[in-house]
Design an enzyme around this catalytic site. Structure first.
Site, PDB file in Angstrom:
ATOM      1  CG  HIS A 112      34.002  45.524  37.326  1.00  0.00           C
ATOM      2  ND1 HIS A 112      32.769  45.326  36.191  1.00  0.00           N
ATOM      3  CD2 HIS A 112      34.513  46.623  36.500  1.00  0.00           C
ATOM      4  CE1 HIS A 112      32.730  46.064  35.280  1.00  0.00           C
ATOM      5  NE2 HIS A 112      33.880  47.034  35.414  1.00  0.00           N
TER       6      HIS A 112
ATOM      7  CD  GLU B   3      41.192  48.829  28.153  1.00  0.00           C
ATOM      8  OE1 GLU B   3      40.843  48.814  27.032  1.00  0.00           O
ATOM      9  OE2 GLU B   3      40.548  49.194  29.177  1.00  0.00           O
TER      10      GLU B   3
END
Lengths: 345, 324
Positions: free
Chosen positions: A141, A72
């Protein structure tokens, strides 16, 4: 081969899921502007884990729809560098919870370069990311975290709650010359593998259009209580407002649609009318959106209020796994109904 | 090498050094008697690059203004070698409205779109944006390239490794440069890095890695020539690590008590060493060497006068330029 004839589509009645509306917005913009490309993890053949890029690879090919390694930091920075050179990257961070592995590129680079350059460099990136809980994905998450990003200067923060807004806000985000964080709640995407809100499928005009960033939407008019909220909680608030109407309580529901810029005028106008403010936020309670909105009233004119502000948010606890625990902390219709009762005394 | 090229390398190094000597003077001039880092004509942290000029001169000699370069918190030598406007550079360091960032950036945050120059104050984080610039060049089928510079301490950051892998995977036109000045502030390379040469790390990503010893400007120039040509011709990225030297502190005001290599430090100054080479080879006379310094100082003086006479940004305009 069987050819199924379908009636000609009509603009007013064609319905799409939020995911498909987003993809349509991206696709129409990509047809118009070759400087747009999409990259992220599993955005190609998979079509986005939450269907945010379904069909784009087939349409635009691998030079414009790029699956990245799980790196990322590298690909967030790549988006910034490409934008600096005049491109318009759309980059997906699969879950907003993953921001920790690339936050430097987001807030120290993407968000600050325009300012540090004295306005000489523009960074038109759309950073789209999935947010929210409600399906037992646990503490890493399930977060919303829009308060975290709205706190940091230099990025717009856009959060659609329904298909039509999702398409129009996506188009606006792509055309914006600033970095725009586009946060889509998994629960509004209309995914076939997750319990979905009935409003996650709705009418979406076929032609490209913009929904202005920074303009809230009054999704229900009312006179007694102003409910300010965003994303999936808009639907919980609407459901609660419908239920409580039976008790003769008339709620106004404001969908902020973006936190940066924040439509302060819409909030003040409504509270001026109702005299009561309830903020519903699926992000954490402290130091976030709900406190900021309460401060708007406090700084403007606390005498607008006939009752103290009430906040329904995730108490300051990581999102729990077990369903019984998770639904104890998420803003549900039931929590909102009790909050409305509390505010009405 | 052609005499003209060698002369150019020398002039670039001298201009950079002259600039930093002037900054050094003004930085400390009004911080006495009580030393306050936030006070004076030039406030804040100041990371000067004296000793590392060979890296900048050798790399940038192969670049044009349409090639991109991302530098570090120690960016002046690279900015000057890449050809940014000296006045605008000085003005930003002095925090003036006429600077690259209208006084919003400072010496670690310089952005010059006209030469595609930028830098970042965060270790190794200048590498990923260079990938994006390279991606854009490749996407538009131009032969421009991006150069990403960082220090040897940064080679232990994730951003470094992610960037090498992604650039290699996508065959991006990037030249990665590691300035190995032995010191990550106070920690020597042999106490931070498990292997001696970061060029070996490049090889592990399937791209060429080359290490230039002795802070040799001509060695850098030659290695950069190969790496730049490879990137321009579609051969993908490569990495050059240069053993260079940090003649001054990590930042100004750094007492450097931790350093054990100070005794013969001045003997490693690359500029007089290169001047000797050029005189020995008959490329320049001692008089010409002096003249180059005089010219450099004149250009620097003009830039700094411009900076000092430029207006100071208004506090009331601090919120401008957050959004486009």
């Amino acid at each position: 081969m069987v050819i199924i004839k379908s009636p000609a589509p009509q603009v007013t009645t064609r319905k799409l899921t939020t995911a498909k509306a987003m993809v349509e917005g991206i696709s129409q913009e990509m047809e118009r502007d070759s400087s747009i490309f999409v990259m992220g993890e599993d955005v190609g053949a998979y079509g986005g884990i939450f269907s945010s890029t379904t069909g784009l690879l087939e349409k635009f090919g691998p030079s414009r729809i790029l699956d990245t390694p799980i790196s990322e930091t590298a690909f967030m920075g790549l988006a910034t560098g490409a934008a600096v050179e005049g491109m318009r990257p759309i980059v997906e961070l699969m879950f907003v919870d993953f921001f920790g592995v690339c936050m430097d590129q987001i807030y120290n680079h993407m968000a600050k370069i325009h300012y540090e350059s004295g306005g000489n460099v523009k960074v038109p990136v759309v950073l789209m990311t999935a947010v929210g809980g409600g399906y037992s994905d646990g503490a890493q998450h399930s977060q919303c975290l829009w308060g975290t990003f709205a706190h940091l200067p230099g990025m717009k923060v856009v959060i659609p709650s329904n298909p039509a807004d999702a398409k129009g806000l996506m188009i606006s985000a792509i055309r914006d010359d600033n970095p725009v964080l586009f946060m889509f709640h998994k629960g509004v995407m209309g995914l076939p593998w997750m319990a979905k809100n009935p409003r996650s499928i709705g009418p979406v005009p076929e032609e490209p259009y913009e929904v202005p960033i920074g303009k809230a939407s009054v999704v229900r008019s009312g006179s007694d209580v102003t409910i300010v909220t965003v994303s999936l909680s808009v639907h919980h608030a609407l459901d609660a407002a419908e239920d409580i109407a039976a008790y003769g309580i008339d709620c106004e529901v404001i969908d902020l649609r973006s936190l940066v810029p924040l439509d302060r005028a819409a909030i003040l106008d409504s509270v001026t009318k109702t005299g009561r403010l309830l903020v519903v936020d699926e992000d954490y309670l402290s130091f976030g959106m709900s406190g900021e909105i309460a401060a708007i009233i406090a700084e403007s004119d606390p005498r607008l209020l006939r009752a103290p502000v009430v906040r329904v948010a995730v108490p300051d606890v990581p999102i729990p796994y077990a369903r019984s625990l998770e639904y104890a902390v998420l803003p549900t219709k039931e929590r909102i109904v009790s909050a409305i009762k509390e505010i009405m005394g | 090498m052609e005499d003209k090229t060698r002369l150019g390398l020398y002039e670039t190094m001298v201009l950079s050094r002259s600039f930093e000597e002037a900054i050094l003077h003004d930085y400390h001039a009004d911080k006495a008697p009580a030393w306050d880092i936030g006070a004076g004509l030039i406030p804040g942290e100041m990371h000067l690059s004296a000793g590392q000029e060979p890296v900048a001169a050798g790399i940038c000699a192969h670049l044009g203004v349409n090639d991109a370069i991302t530098a570090t918190h120690r960016p002046h030598h690279l900015a000057i070698a890449h050809g940014v406007d000296l006045k605008t550079l000085a003005a930003e360091i002095y925090g003036r409205e006429t600077g690259f960032g209208r006084g919003r950036g400072g010496h670690m945050h310089l952005f010059d779109p006209s030469t595609h120059f930028s830098c970042s104050g965060i270790i190794a984080e200048g590498y990923p944006p260079a990938l994006g610039q390279a991606f854009s060049f490749k996407y538009h089928k131009s032969t421009n390239i991006a150069v990403a510079v960082t220090g040897e301490g940064a080679a232990n950051q994730g951003a470094f490794h992610e960037s090498l892998n992604l650039a290699a995977l996508w065959r991006l036109p990037v030249v990665f440069v590691v300035e190995d000045n032995d010191w990550a502030i106070s920690v020597p390379k042999n106490r931070s890095t498990a292997i001696a040469s970061n060029a070996d790390r490049a090889n592990s990503y399937g791209i060429p890695g080359e290490r230039v010893e002795n802070n040799s400007v001509e060695g850098v120039w030659q290695a950069a020539g190969r790496a730049v040509e490879r990137a321009r011709s579609g051969g993908g990225p490569s990495l050059i690590e240069v053993r260079t030297v940090r003649l001054w502190g990590h930042f100004e005001g750094d007492a450097q008590a931790y350093r054990n290599d100070m005794d013969h430090l001045s003997e490693r100054d690359p500029i007089p060493l290169y001047a000797e080479d050029l005189i020995r080879d008959g490329v320049l006379s001692p008089e010409q060497i002096d003249a180059i310094s005089v010219d450099a100082r004149a250009a620097v003086e003009e830039a700094i006068e411009f900076a000092k006479s430029s207006s100071i940004p208004l506090g009331s305009e601090a919120s401008r330029y957050v959004f486009a």
